[in-house]
Design a protein around this motif. Structure first.
Motif, PDB file in Angstrom:
ATOM      1  N   ALA A  30       0.827  -1.221   0.000  1.00  0.00           N
ATOM      2  CA  ALA A  30       0.000   0.000   0.000  1.00  0.00           C
ATOM      3  C   ALA A  30       0.857   1.264   0.000  1.00  0.00           C
ATOM      4  O   ALA A  30       0.610   2.198  -0.773  1.00  0.00           O
ATOM      5  N   GLU A  31       1.880   1.305   0.885  1.00  0.00           N
ATOM      6  CA  GLU A  31       2.691   2.522   0.983  1.00  0.00           C
ATOM      7  C   GLU A  31       3.504   2.747  -0.287  1.00  0.00           C
ATOM      8  O   GLU A  31       3.760   3.885  -0.688  1.00  0.00           O
TER       9      GLU A  31
ATOM     10  N   ALA B 108       1.258   4.310  -2.853  1.00  0.00           N
ATOM     11  CA  ALA B 108       1.067   5.736  -2.573  1.00  0.00           C
ATOM     12  C   ALA B 108       2.278   6.527  -3.049  1.00  0.00           C
ATOM     13  O   ALA B 108       2.146   7.605  -3.627  1.00  0.00           O
ATOM     14  N   ARG B 109       3.466   5.975  -2.807  1.00  0.00           N
ATOM     15  CA  ARG B 109       4.692   6.693  -3.207  1.00  0.00           C
ATOM     16  C   ARG B 109       4.827   6.745  -4.726  1.00  0.00           C
ATOM     17  O   ARG B 109       5.462   7.634  -5.262  1.00  0.00           O
TER      18      ARG B 109
ATOM     19  N   PHE C 116      -3.523   7.561  -5.028  1.00  0.00           N
ATOM     20  CA  PHE C 116      -4.134   8.182  -3.848  1.00  0.00           C
ATOM     21  C   PHE C 116      -5.573   7.724  -3.723  1.00  0.00           C
ATOM     22  O   PHE C 116      -6.348   7.808  -4.675  1.00  0.00           O
TER      23      PHE C 116
ATOM     24  N   ILE D  68       7.214  10.173   0.377  1.00  0.00           N
ATOM     25  CA  ILE D  68       7.113  10.153  -1.086  1.00  0.00           C
ATOM     26  C   ILE D  68       8.338  10.806  -1.723  1.00  0.00           C
ATOM     27  O   ILE D  68       8.905  10.312  -2.697  1.00  0.00           O
TER      28      ILE D  68
END
Lengths: 439, 267
Positions: free
Chosen positions: B81-82, B85-86, B90, B115
């Motif tokens: 997930a992270e 996002a990076r 979104f 990010i």
């Protein structure tokens, strides 16, 4: 006269060997003799004793504790790292003994007395005698008795009527490596006369010390309308035992606030007994205990609502990782006639590992009929929805966990009014959390 | 801008099948989103809309049993997930989570810096970030006191959704997924949120607007509208499809596959 030996403890021999070197006049010697007898009668508590069930003191019984050296080696850099800015005065102890060089007491206003117990004893002050004799009358607490038997130093803070301190007073206890296998028994006395006001922060630090016992006892009395805010930070070395017992008498409309931050020691116990003895008395007891490894952090509070219209607030939080164990037991006693008592108690625990343990024991004894008492206890883990929310914004899982753990801890820090103390505590909490959750 | 690069799909979902607790929710879903496009996904409750949003964001608890998701040509399933996002994905949450004790701005700065670190850019310090974020807030007409509060704590429904759009504007994603952002909003709040989204429209930013109602699409005008029913896209068209749906109801698209209960997706 030395009382007959009931339970021989490692402290008995040490007492007899060192008795002649302990300070004080004849009355003090008599008190010490009866206190060691009292302690031997009670013995070192075991986990079979209900009040001590969360704490394992077995290793204490096997240690031959010595008295700390009369000439401690001062690690000035260590002490100075804990000096707080913006204080009115600083009272520093090294290995249990008052150190005038590291202390700063020049700016105390009239009406404030701050001195070491060693000095009070050498002056043979009658107030000290009275206070010690009073507490000896009902020392059903084994470690209060032990403290009386061995006590050598500590601090006395007295505020005369109406004296209000605008800045905090810092009391710093620094322990060195020389404390290995030593026991110290500091005794503190805080007395605030009518309408007096003070803020005190006590710090106990000994990062380099090995196994030693710090057995602290405080006696606190607030007269009508007096206000005391007492913050304690315990970050002792990871091999030691830290016992801290306070008895607090809160008079009419007086206001007592305690914040206890327990981070260090292998075994620690923070115990506060409150008597709300005057009407409209108020107390707030807050605590944050953070442990990892095989630490055991025990908290016990008793709030005795003796008369009507008293208010008590209690909020303890634990964060436990590794194989650490944390306990909170909170007794609220509402005596007959203590009508319109308003009491809230809350204990929340966050477990960071499967092997960590949290125990919570609320105890309510209510003998009045018009009261408002609430209590709650939770033990839980981090919220997975919150972790996901942070991750969905690009924050890595480990960082998300440490952010949320810090958030759990910080509300007790955020409510500290004094900016310098708050910043100091924020650092202490972050540092401890970085050890336990790898922030 | 290079024409060849612009023509590469940002998101390509091919025959996606996914289950929750052994129950199949997505049953062969196909969707292609080009850079800069706004796609609306409409559908009745239980059609799999939120499941799609969650799967794209990397939420655990879903099992992908078939098909693939390509994002910028890369297999999305390989990313946590992270990491998604990076990489610029979104998700504006349907139910933004309250996080007491974590300051909204501190949280966002941590996210921005995560990010930036991923892109090999230097971190923003507190001062730089604050001026950067304040400019974004002004643009969105956000109440400044939201910065000093904990993440979503005590926010009204409208404030929470606006905070999602604010986060979106700060994180500058390539693909923004709005999961029922209109739910629980009155018309004024809806307008502000839509204005915020419109202000973020850009040639290199795509939107997936998931909604039950056509209402939101009056304000965020989509390039394409898809009807999701029974775990598949059953009809696609332009913005007029949304109006037609509003008029004639979901029954019109003729899906007997519609199931009730969105399962985990709602939780």
């Amino acid at each position: 006269m030395i009382a007959s030996v009931q339970n021989k403890t490692p402290f008995s021999d040490a007492f007899r060997a060192g008795r002649e070197q302990l300070p004080g006049e004849a009355w003090m010697r008599a008190l010490r003799d009866s206190a060691i007898g009292n302690f031997e009668e009670q013995g070192i508590p075991t986990r079979k004793d209900e009040e001590w069930r969360y704490l394992d003191l077995k290793s204490m019984g096997k240690t031959q504790y010595r008295s700390p050296s009369a000439k401690p080696q001062v690690d000035e850099a260590l002490a100075k790292a804990y000096f707080l800015d913006g204080t009115l005065a600083r009272f520093c102890f090294v290995d249990g003994r008052y150190d005038a060089n590291l202390s700063q007491v020049d700016d105390l206003p009239a009406g404030v007395e701050l001195l070491s117990v060693a000095e009070a004893m050498s002056k043979n002050e009658s107030e000290l005698k009275n206070a010690l004799e009073d507490s000896a009358v009902d020392s059903s607490h084994p470690f209060v008795a032990l403290n009386t038997a061995f006590l050598r130093d500590g601090y006395v803070l007295c505020l005369k009527k109406g004296v209000q301190l605008e800045k905090p007073v810092q009391i710093l206890f620094v322990g060195s490596q020389a404390l290995e296998n030593c026991a110290e028994h500091p005794r503190h006395f805080l007395f605030l006369a009518e309408e007096a006001k003070a803020e005190v922060i006590e710090c106990y630090v000994s990062p380099n010390a090995g196994n030693f016992l710090n057995n602290v006892v405080s006696e606190i009395a607030l007269e009508k309308g007096a206000r005391l805010s007492l913050c304690r930070v315990q970050s002792e070395g990871s091999a030691c035992s830290h016992l801290n017992y306070s008895k607090v008498n809160v008079g009419q409309s007086a206001h007592f606030e305690s914040k206890v931050f327990s981070f260090g020691a292998k075994t620690s116990r923070n115990e506060i007994e409150i008597q709300l003895s005057g009407t409209h008395a108020f107390c707030s007891l807050e605590g944050l205990y953070i442990g990892g490894g095989d630490q055991c952090l025990d908290n016990r509070t008793v709030i005795d609502h003796q008369v009507s219209d008293g208010t008590s607030r209690e909020f303890y939080k634990g964060i436990l990782g590794g194989k650490a164990r944390g306990a909170f037991s909170g007794k609220i006693l509402v005596e007959e006639g203590a009508q319109r008592t308003d009491s809230e108690q809350n204990n929340r625990n966050l477990l960071l590992s499967d092997d960590a343990e949290a125990d919570s024991k609320p105890q309510l004894e209510i003998y009045a009929d018009d009261v408002k008492c609430s209590h709650g206890a939770t033990v839980g883990q981090l919220d997975e929805d919150q972790i996901f929310y942070l991750r969905a914004r690009g924050i890595g899982e480990a960082q998300a966990r440490s952010l949320l753990t810090a958030a759990f801890a910080m509300d007790l820090v955020d409510s500290v009014g004094n900016e310098n103390i708050r910043a100091f505590l924020e650092n202490q909490v972050s540092e401890k959390l970085s050890q336990e959750v790898g922030q | 801008m290079e024409k060849a690069a612009m023509e590469k799909a940002l998101l390509e979902i091919r025959n996606l099948r996914a289950t929750v607790d052994g129950k199949e929710i997505l049953k062969g879903l196909n969707l292609t989103v080009m850079p800069g496009e706004v796609h609306a996904i409409m559908g009745p409750n239980g059609s799999g809309k939120s499941t799609l949003a969650h799967i794209l964001s990397g939420r655990e608890g879903y099992e992908i049993t078939g098909g693939e998701i390509l994002y910028c040509g890369k297999n999305l399933q390989d990313l946590k997930a992270e990491e998604r996002a990076r990489e610029g994905i979104f998700l504006a949450f349907q139910y933004p989570v309250e996080i007491p004790g974590v300051n909204n701005m501190y949280f966002l700065r941590t996210a921005v810096n995560a990010i930036r670190a991923h892109r090999g850019e230097p971190e923003l310090d507190a001062m730089d970030f604050l001026s950067f974020a304040k400019a974004k807030m002004e643009k969105l007409g956000m109440n400044k006191n939201l910065t000093s509060r904990s993440v979503n704590e005590g926010f009204s429904g409208g404030e929470k959704k606006r905070n999602e759009v604010f986060q979106m504007s700060v994180l500058e994603p390539k693909l923004a997924i709005l999961d029922e952002t209109d739910s629980g909003l009155d018309i004024d709040a809806l307008k502000t949120v839509a204005e915020g989204v419109n202000a973020l429209r850009a040639p290199d930013r795509s939107f997936l607007v998931i909604t039950h109602y056509q209402r939101l699409l009056d304000y965020i005008v989509p390039d394409k509208v898809h009807v999701l029913a029974g775990g598949q896209i059953v009809k696609s068209g332009d913005k007029s499809l949304a109006l037609e749906l509003e008029e004639r109801g979901y029954v019109w698209v003729g899906n007997e596959k519609v199931e009730t209960g969105e399962g985990r997706a709602q939780g």
